[in-house]
Design a protein around this motif. Structure first.
Motif, PDB file in Angstrom:
ATOM      1  N   TRP A 210       0.792  -1.093  -0.246  1.00 31.29           N
ATOM      2  CA  TRP A 210      -0.076  -0.041  -0.007  1.00 31.29           C
ATOM      3  C   TRP A 210       0.799   1.299   0.023  1.00 31.29           C
ATOM      4  N   HIS A 256      -9.862  -9.949   1.094  1.00 35.20           N
ATOM      5  CA  HIS A 256     -10.620  -8.731   1.433  1.00 35.20           C
ATOM      6  C   HIS A 256      -9.976  -7.774   0.539  1.00 35.20           C
ATOM      7  N   SER A 257     -10.514  -6.763   0.474  1.00 38.34           N
ATOM      8  CA  SER A 257     -10.055  -5.457  -0.634  1.00 38.34           C
ATOM      9  C   SER A 257      -8.763  -4.933  -0.009  1.00 38.34           C
ATOM     10  N   TRP A 258      -8.511  -4.949   1.513  1.00 41.30           N
ATOM     11  CA  TRP A 258      -7.502  -4.135   1.596  1.00 41.30           C
ATOM     12  C   TRP A 258      -6.099  -5.104   1.682  1.00 41.30           C
ATOM     13  N   ARG A 259      -6.370  -6.359   1.580  1.00 43.62           N
ATOM     14  CA  ARG A 259      -5.355  -7.127   1.271  1.00 43.62           C
ATOM     15  C   ARG A 259      -4.971  -7.248  -0.317  1.00 43.62           C
ATOM     16  N   PRO A 261      -3.732  -4.542  -2.572  1.00 44.84           N
ATOM     17  CA  PRO A 261      -3.452  -3.114  -2.709  1.00 44.84           C
ATOM     18  C   PRO A 261      -3.330  -2.462  -3.940  1.00 44.84           C
ATOM     19  N   THR A 264      -6.972  -2.749  -5.490  1.00 34.90           N
ATOM     20  CA  THR A 264      -8.275  -1.701  -4.801  1.00 34.90           C
ATOM     21  C   THR A 264      -7.818  -0.283  -5.015  1.00 34.90           C
TER      22      THR A 264
END
Length: 431
Positions: A210, A256-259, A261, A264
């Motif tokens: 990220w 999941h979206s946060w995983r 980067p 997303t």
């Protein structure tokens, strides 16, 4: 390794031992190395986080205490304190490498403390002897001196601070010196590459990804700021699409979206730019200088667009067929720019982008319904709501009409969620 990966590994171990692929001793060693799932994701994470926070607080506290009494000290005392802090932090880091090399929490805390002390020593000595007057020079020296910590201490926190530091440095550069940022950025990429190849699914790698992605966007803007006046939205839409394509290759399984980067960030940036370009005022503002834009700016945009088209073509057999609706966004924006080149009013480009965003919203909702994903359906409906709200600012509509539209959209939200929840519950019950 994250919780899901460890749980999956532990599920596979009995079968691997039974088939003779690995001996029982190796399975026991793997369990001993990773520990229990709860221990790995709980205690170790807390120790790591609190160790980093503790190092930051200690380092900042020392700097604040020195700042309070700094004026009363002689130059010799200032020099001794500055060097003493740096040497103490180096001793701590060396002791960790010697005695606690396998402890990630100790390594991260020691590297964080040493990196702070390097910056503090530079600032204190420079202020005492008037050596540092330029903030950009101070940041550059600090980052270059801290760079070895990434590799010696194998520290993700040091890498994060380094990427943020060189990004901050790039914002104050002009002329050819701006391009030196790619050298600074590239010096830390070998460490990032090792993280990707060795533990790609680890939380630390995801967080670092990220940071690298966001810093890259800022660095790109600083390096090519001369070409982003009129074509900036087109260029960045292509950059976001490339990032999204990288994310499509990256994500081999549902996460999941946060995983995710790259995926997303690329999707969010693409949607944001296409939403901005649905406003007619944006197109009318850029109409005056579009024909006078420099040839290198058009060349940069063309290169990035060809990369997007080439990446989309290479992934044509990808199982995730819906990726094209995001990867082709810069191509649609490019067509809108071409229309704008011959139509200064911006009407044609505005209609095209509004139509594409409406289609994109409906497409996302349809995909969510097929996959029975409430989050995806809500995302599509949020985009439609955003489009409706944006158009209310462009046209003169009474409050009554606006209220009715919002009530209908709100009811649609509730109805869609209720229907999907019932279908999902029924599907799980049948399964």
């Amino acid at each position: 390794m994250n919780k899901k990966a460890i749980a999956w590994l532990y599920q596979q171990l009995p079968e691997l031992v039974a088939k003779g692929i690995i001996p029982p001793e190796s399975a026991d060693k793997l369990k001993e190395h990773y520990g229990s799932v709860a221990e790995n994701t709980g205690n170790r994470t807390f120790v790591l986080v609190f160790g980093i926070i503790g190092a930051l607080l200690v380092g900042l506290g020392i700097i604040l205490i020195l700042a309070h009494n700094w004026a009363q000290l002689t130059k010799l005392h200032r020099l001794m304190i500055s060097v003493g802090l740096l040497v103490t932090a180096q001793i701590i880091a060396g002791s960790v490498l010697w005695f606690k090399q396998n402890s990630r929490a100790w390594r991260e805390a020691a590297a964080t403390l040493l990196m702070l002390m390097v910056g503090a020593a530079l600032a204190l000595v420079g202020q005492t002897y008037h050596l540092v007057e330029d903030m950009d020079a101070f940041i550059l020296n600090w980052m270059l001196l801290s760079l070895p910590l990434l590799y010696l201490m194998n520290s993700v926190v040091a890498a994060i601070l380094y990427f943020i530091g060189v990004t901050a440095w790039s914002g104050g550069q002009y002329g050819l010196s701006k391009q030196f940022i790619w050298v600074l950025f590239g010096l830390a990429l070998p460490y990032y590459r090792v993280m990707l190849t060795s533990c790609r699914q680890a939380n630390a790698t995801v967080i670092l990804s990220w940071v690298v992605t966001i810093c890259f966007y800022f660095i790109f803007g600083a390096a090519f700021s001369n070409y982003l006046d009129r074509l900036g939205l087109l260029i960045y839409s292509a950059l976001f699409a490339i990032t999204y394509l990288v994310g499509v290759v990256w994500s081999k399984q549902e996460e999941h979206s946060w995983r995710l980067p790259f995926k997303t960030a690329g999707m969010t940036g693409s949607i944001g730019i296409i939403f901005i370009l649905t406003f007619n005022d944006v197109w009318r503002h850029m109409a005056a200088g579009l024909r006078s834009e420099s040839l290198p700016a058009y060349g940069l945009a063309a290169v990035l667009l060809f990369m997007v088209i080439g990446g989309t073509f290479l992934l044509r057999n990808c199982s995730e067929q819906d990726f094209r609706r995001f990867s082709l966004i810069p191509c649609v924006i490019g067509v809108a720019y071409l229309i704008q080149f011959y139509d200064d009013s911006g009407t044609g480009a505005t209609i095209l982008l509004n139509g594409y965003m409406l289609w994109l919203s409906i497409s996302i909702m349809t995909s969510g319904v097929r996959s029975q994903s409430i989050g995806v359906v809500n995302l599509g409906m949020l985009l439609i709501v955003a489009l409706i709200v944006a158009r209310f600012f462009d046209i003169d509509v009474s409050f009554v009409v606006r209220g009715i539209v919002f009530v209908l959209v709100g009811l649609g939200f509730l109805a869609a969620n209720i229907v999907l929840l019932r279908r999902k519950a029924g599907w799980q019950h049948e399964k």
